[in-house]
Motif scaffolding. Structure first.
Motif, mmCIF file in Angstrom:
data_model
loop_
_atom_site.group_PDB
_atom_site.id
_atom_site.type_symbol
_atom_site.label_atom_id
_atom_site.label_comp_id
_atom_site.label_asym_id
_atom_site.label_seq_id
_atom_site.Cartn_x
_atom_site.Cartn_y
_atom_site.Cartn_z
ATOM 1 N N LYS A 96 0.807 -1.222 0.000
ATOM 2 C CA LYS A 96 0.000 0.000 0.000
ATOM 3 C C LYS A 96 0.839 1.270 0.000
ATOM 4 O O LYS A 96 0.759 2.076 -0.916
ATOM 5 N N TRP A 97 1.644 1.470 1.033
ATOM 6 C CA TRP A 97 2.268 2.772 1.256
ATOM 7 C C TRP A 97 3.356 3.111 0.243
ATOM 8 O O TRP A 97 3.340 4.198 -0.338
ATOM 9 N N TYR A 98 4.296 2.201 0.049
ATOM 10 C CA TYR A 98 5.361 2.479 -0.927
ATOM 11 C C TYR A 98 4.772 2.692 -2.325
ATOM 12 O O TYR A 98 5.077 3.700 -2.974
ATOM 13 N N PRO A 99 3.899 1.793 -2.829
ATOM 14 C CA PRO A 99 3.315 2.019 -4.157
ATOM 15 C C PRO A 99 2.485 3.311 -4.238
ATOM 16 O O PRO A 99 2.540 4.010 -5.252
ATOM 17 N N GLU A 100 1.725 3.621 -3.186
ATOM 18 C CA GLU A 100 0.900 4.835 -3.213
ATOM 19 C C GLU A 100 1.764 6.082 -3.335
ATOM 20 O O GLU A 100 1.492 6.971 -4.149
ATOM 21 N N ILE A 101 2.819 6.141 -2.549
ATOM 22 C CA ILE A 101 3.709 7.307 -2.601
ATOM 23 C C ILE A 101 4.394 7.397 -3.956
ATOM 24 O O ILE A 101 4.423 8.462 -4.584
ATOM 25 N N LYS A 102 4.946 6.286 -4.425
ATOM 26 C CA LYS A 102 5.673 6.307 -5.697
ATOM 27 C C LYS A 102 4.754 6.601 -6.884
ATOM 28 O O LYS A 102 5.189 7.194 -7.866
ATOM 29 N N HIS A 104 2.077 8.639 -6.772
ATOM 30 C CA HIS A 104 1.708 10.050 -6.739
ATOM 31 C C HIS A 104 2.914 10.986 -6.718
ATOM 32 O O HIS A 104 2.777 12.168 -7.064
ATOM 33 N N LYS A 105 4.073 10.475 -6.318
ATOM 34 C CA LYS A 105 5.289 11.292 -6.294
ATOM 35 C C LYS A 105 6.480 10.372 -6.600
ATOM 36 O O LYS A 105 7.192 9.926 -5.705
ATOM 37 N N PRO A 106 6.702 10.066 -7.893
ATOM 38 C CA PRO A 106 7.680 9.045 -8.292
ATOM 39 C C PRO A 106 9.107 9.248 -7.796
ATOM 40 O O PRO A 106 9.810 8.287 -7.540
ATOM 41 N N ASN A 107 9.541 10.476 -7.621
ATOM 42 C CA ASN A 107 10.920 10.730 -7.179
ATOM 43 C C ASN A 107 11.022 10.999 -5.688
ATOM 44 O O ASN A 107 11.992 11.596 -5.225
ATOM 45 N N ALA A 108 10.045 10.539 -4.953
ATOM 46 C CA ALA A 108 9.993 10.810 -3.516
ATOM 47 C C ALA A 108 11.157 10.169 -2.772
ATOM 48 O O ALA A 108 11.607 9.076 -3.095
ATOM 49 N N SER A 109 11.607 10.869 -1.735
ATOM 50 C CA SER A 109 12.545 10.304 -0.772
ATOM 51 C C SER A 109 11.713 9.732 0.368
ATOM 52 O O SER A 109 10.790 10.390 0.853
ATOM 53 N N ILE A 110 12.034 8.494 0.768
ATOM 54 C CA ILE A 110 11.205 7.796 1.745
ATOM 55 C C ILE A 110 12.053 7.239 2.882
ATOM 56 O O ILE A 110 13.091 6.629 2.658
ATOM 57 N N VAL A 111 11.571 7.447 4.101
ATOM 58 C CA VAL A 111 12.178 6.908 5.309
ATOM 59 C C VAL A 111 11.211 5.862 5.858
ATOM 60 O O VAL A 111 10.005 6.068 5.857
ATOM 61 N N LEU A 112 11.727 4.745 6.319
ATOM 62 C CA LEU A 112 10.899 3.699 6.912
ATOM 63 C C LEU A 112 11.141 3.673 8.415
ATOM 64 O O LEU A 112 12.287 3.613 8.851
ATOM 65 N N VAL A 113 10.078 3.736 9.195
ATOM 66 C CA VAL A 113 10.192 3.771 10.651
ATOM 67 C C VAL A 113 9.440 2.591 11.256
ATOM 68 O O VAL A 113 8.245 2.429 11.036
ATOM 69 N N CYS A 114 10.158 1.784 12.001
ATOM 70 C CA CYS A 114 9.575 0.655 12.726
ATOM 71 C C CYS A 114 9.227 1.126 14.129
ATOM 72 O O CYS A 114 10.113 1.431 14.916
ATOM 73 N N THR A 115 7.929 1.211 14.425
ATOM 74 C CA THR A 115 7.488 1.697 15.734
ATOM 75 C C THR A 115 7.207 0.536 16.684
ATOM 76 O O THR A 115 7.111 -0.607 16.267
ATOM 77 N N LYS A 116 7.061 0.872 17.940
ATOM 78 C CA LYS A 116 6.691 -0.081 18.993
ATOM 79 C C LYS A 116 7.697 -1.225 19.154
ATOM 80 O O LYS A 116 7.344 -2.277 19.669
#
Length: 184
Positions: A96-102, A104-116
């Motif tokens: 969901k999240w990675y494909p949705e961002i890419k 709508h914004k193909p050159n996006a910089s993305i950080v992945l955060v593992c919570t809890k």
């Protein structure tokens, strides 16, 4: 002063709003919040430079897609959150999240955060996180805890330091960073 807009996405109940509440100085929230925080600014000093970050929380539901897309347009860096005790939130990083961002914004910089990740009932193994890291070329690992207010701000500092390195060395900015975060 440089302004950078961060947008935080992820499934509901991943701890992203609790993490942002602590970052904003509002303290840790014990109960689940089904609403997003209003965008806020945070000044951070890195390498003798002052940055004003605009931080936008989002809701993860399907009915909130149009609102997220509006926010995506002006985003500089995205943070995708998943909870260490929720396999569905981890799977949704890929589906969901990675494909949705890419999309709508193909050159996006993305950080992945593992919570809890301070929870004892972890459902996701470090090997699975490392496989995701390799698949999407995540390159940075950090730790924080919203519950204990440990390294909550450092995720943003680490990203800014990476940006400063890229700016001074003229190397291309990694399209993804990996930051591991402890929260509630």
């Amino acid at each position: 002063m440089s302004g950078i807009r961060f947008t935080i996405v992820g499934d509901s109940q991943t701890g992203k709003t609790s993490w942002l509440s602590v970052l904003n100085g509002d303290g840790f929230k014990e109960t689940h919040q089904s609403k997003r925080l209003e965008p806020f600014t945070k000044k951070i000093i890195v390498n003798k430079g002052e940055y004003e970050l605009e931080i936008c929380d989002t809701l993860g539901g399907k009915r909130n897609l149009e609102e997220r897309i509006r926010i995506y347009r002006n985003t500089d860096i995205f943070i995708i959150c998943f909870a260490i005790n929720n396999m569905n939130s981890f799977k949704n990083v890929r589906t969901k999240w990675y494909p949705e961002i890419k999309y709508h914004k193909p050159n996006a910089s993305i950080v992945l955060v593992c919570t809890k990740s301070d929870l004892k009932n972890k459902r996701i193994l470090i090997d699975e996180i490392q496989e995701l890291r390799r698949h999407y070329y995540f390159s940075h690992v950090g730790y924080c805890s919203a519950l204990w207010n440990i390294n909550v701000e450092e995720i943003f500092k680490d990203v800014l330091i990476k940006l400063c390195e890229v700016t001074t060395t003229k190397k291309p900015f990694y399209h993804c960073l990996f930051v591991r975060c402890k929260s509630n």
